[in-house]
Design an enzyme around this catalytic site. Structure first.
Site, mmCIF file in Angstrom:
data_model
loop_
_atom_site.group_PDB
_atom_site.id
_atom_site.type_symbol
_atom_site.label_atom_id
_atom_site.label_comp_id
_atom_site.label_asym_id
_atom_site.label_seq_id
_atom_site.Cartn_x
_atom_site.Cartn_y
_atom_site.Cartn_z
ATOM 1 N N GLU A 237 -29.624 32.523 -37.791
ATOM 2 C CA GLU A 237 -30.843 31.846 -38.263
ATOM 3 C C GLU A 237 -30.987 30.465 -37.619
ATOM 4 O O GLU A 237 -32.101 30.056 -37.288
ATOM 5 C CB GLU A 237 -30.802 31.765 -39.796
ATOM 6 C CG GLU A 237 -30.951 33.144 -40.431
ATOM 7 C CD GLU A 237 -30.618 33.195 -41.915
ATOM 8 O OE1 GLU A 237 -30.335 32.122 -42.512
ATOM 9 O OE2 GLU A 237 -30.624 34.299 -42.475
ATOM 10 N N TYR B 43 -36.383 37.608 -40.997
ATOM 11 C CA TYR B 43 -36.294 38.560 -42.106
ATOM 12 C C TYR B 43 -36.131 40.003 -41.629
ATOM 13 O O TYR B 43 -36.517 40.928 -42.329
ATOM 14 C CB TYR B 43 -37.508 38.400 -43.018
ATOM 15 C CG TYR B 43 -37.429 37.135 -43.866
ATOM 16 C CD1 TYR B 43 -36.382 36.948 -44.787
ATOM 17 C CD2 TYR B 43 -38.378 36.122 -43.764
ATOM 18 C CE1 TYR B 43 -36.290 35.811 -45.561
ATOM 19 C CE2 TYR B 43 -38.288 34.960 -44.542
ATOM 20 C CZ TYR B 43 -37.241 34.816 -45.444
ATOM 21 O OH TYR B 43 -37.140 33.688 -46.219
ATOM 22 N N LYS C 8 -39.408 26.246 -48.323
ATOM 23 C CA LYS C 8 -40.488 27.199 -48.051
ATOM 24 C C LYS C 8 -41.857 26.576 -48.359
ATOM 25 O O LYS C 8 -41.942 25.553 -49.059
ATOM 26 C CB LYS C 8 -40.252 28.468 -48.867
ATOM 27 C CG LYS C 8 -39.017 29.270 -48.409
ATOM 28 C CD LYS C 8 -38.811 30.473 -49.325
ATOM 29 C CE LYS C 8 -37.720 31.410 -48.819
ATOM 30 N NZ LYS C 8 -37.514 32.557 -49.754
ATOM 31 N N HIS D 5 -34.778 28.696 -48.852
ATOM 32 C CA HIS D 5 -33.949 29.717 -48.204
ATOM 33 C C HIS D 5 -32.620 29.101 -47.801
ATOM 34 O O HIS D 5 -32.573 27.949 -47.362
ATOM 35 C CB HIS D 5 -34.631 30.258 -46.940
ATOM 36 C CG HIS D 5 -33.702 31.097 -46.095
ATOM 37 N ND1 HIS D 5 -33.500 32.433 -46.338
ATOM 38 C CD2 HIS D 5 -32.876 30.760 -45.071
ATOM 39 C CE1 HIS D 5 -32.591 32.886 -45.476
ATOM 40 N NE2 HIS D 5 -32.198 31.894 -44.697
ATOM 41 N N ASN E 291 -40.078 31.459 -53.992
ATOM 42 C CA ASN E 291 -38.902 30.852 -54.620
ATOM 43 C C ASN E 291 -38.391 29.589 -53.918
ATOM 44 O O ASN E 291 -37.239 29.201 -54.076
ATOM 45 C CB ASN E 291 -37.788 31.896 -54.797
ATOM 46 C CG ASN E 291 -37.392 32.534 -53.482
ATOM 47 O OD1 ASN E 291 -37.842 32.117 -52.418
ATOM 48 N ND2 ASN E 291 -36.529 33.541 -53.555
HETATM 49 N N1 UDP Z 1 -38.216 38.637 -51.953
HETATM 50 C C1 UDP Z 1 -39.348 39.097 -52.593
HETATM 51 N N2 UDP Z 1 -39.216 40.133 -53.472
HETATM 52 C C2 UDP Z 1 -38.019 40.734 -53.737
HETATM 53 C C3 UDP Z 1 -36.877 40.270 -53.075
HETATM 54 C C4 UDP Z 1 -37.016 39.221 -52.186
HETATM 55 O O1 UDP Z 1 -40.439 38.579 -52.391
HETATM 56 O O2 UDP Z 1 -37.970 41.680 -54.548
HETATM 57 C C5 UDP Z 1 -38.345 37.520 -51.002
HETATM 58 C C6 UDP Z 1 -37.879 36.189 -51.561
HETATM 59 O O3 UDP Z 1 -38.699 35.150 -51.015
HETATM 60 C C7 UDP Z 1 -36.462 36.082 -51.030
HETATM 61 C C8 UDP Z 1 -36.621 36.720 -49.662
HETATM 62 O O4 UDP Z 1 -37.545 37.781 -49.864
HETATM 63 O O5 UDP Z 1 -36.013 34.742 -51.001
HETATM 64 C C9 UDP Z 1 -35.348 37.264 -49.055
HETATM 65 O O6 UDP Z 1 -34.747 38.149 -49.981
HETATM 66 P P1 UDP Z 1 -33.173 38.129 -50.238
HETATM 67 O O7 UDP Z 1 -32.840 39.317 -51.070
HETATM 68 O O8 UDP Z 1 -32.470 37.985 -48.925
HETATM 69 O O9 UDP Z 1 -32.985 36.839 -51.153
HETATM 70 P P2 UDP Z 1 -32.346 35.401 -50.853
HETATM 71 O O10 UDP Z 1 -31.227 35.595 -49.854
HETATM 72 O O11 UDP Z 1 -33.474 34.542 -50.331
HETATM 73 O O12 UDP Z 1 -31.871 34.924 -52.198
HETATM 74 MG MG MG Z 2 -31.191 36.609 -48.055
#
Ligand code: UDP
Ligand code: MG
Length: 158
Positions: free
Chosen positions: A130, A53, A13, A119, A116
């Protein structure tokens, strides 16, 4: 029983690309033995961000997430390997870097769940979906298949 390799979609990212962590993060995946069969740097378009997303549309963090993923270059990859979908999620660690296990990418290189660093697809269905958002089939280096067959035949290689 023969093992079958899977594919997954991974993105480094913008926060991590901007900090110069691209090679460090790619190394985590290569060290595990996963094959990079697609690789590109790009700016995520509004259409790609929305498709990527779509499951999070309407959530409180959605607008910020879309701004974040489009805020700078990402490095998009398709990785291939045994159990690579689950394995990449393990190497990445929990969504919130503060909850992620030490030694995972998110624990080691990120501080906030909003930024974070990486992805990875969460299922085979997500992976296919994706990959198709970011790559055309001809952009993937499928000659790796020959290597796969070789390794599968010679069980002592794995
Ligand atoms: N995210 C965020 N706040 C939250 C949860 C998710 O900003 O409370 C963002 C974060 O960058 C995350 C992405 O949205 O990686 C997608 O969320 P997901 O729950 O799918 O997490 P991942 O699969 O990336 O672990
Ligand atoms: Mg996810």
């Amino acid at each position: 029983m023969a093992h079958t390799e899977e594919r997954t979609f991974v993105a480094i990212k913008p926060d991590a690309v901007i900090r110069g962590l691209t090679s460090t993060i790619i190394k985590r995946f290569e060290d595990k033995g996963y094959k990079i069969i697609g690789l590109k740097m790009l700016m995520v378009s509004p259409e790609q961000a929305a498709k990527h997303y779509e499951e999070h549309y309407g959530k409180p963090f959605y607008d910020r997430l879309i701004r974040y993923i489009s805020s700078g270059p990402i490095v998009a990859m398709v990785l291939q390997g045994y159990n690579v979908i689950k394995g990449v999620r393990q190497l990445m660690g929990a969504t919130d870097p503060a909850e992620a296990q030490v030694g995972t990418i998110r624990a080691d290189f990120a501080q906030l769940k909003e930024y974070n660093s990486v992805h990875g697809s969460d299922s085979a269905e997500s992976a296919e979906r994706e990959i198709s958002i970011y790559f055309n089939p001809e952009e993937l280096c499928t000659e790796w298949k020959n290597m796969t067959e070789l390794v599968t035949e010679k069980e002592d290689f794995i």
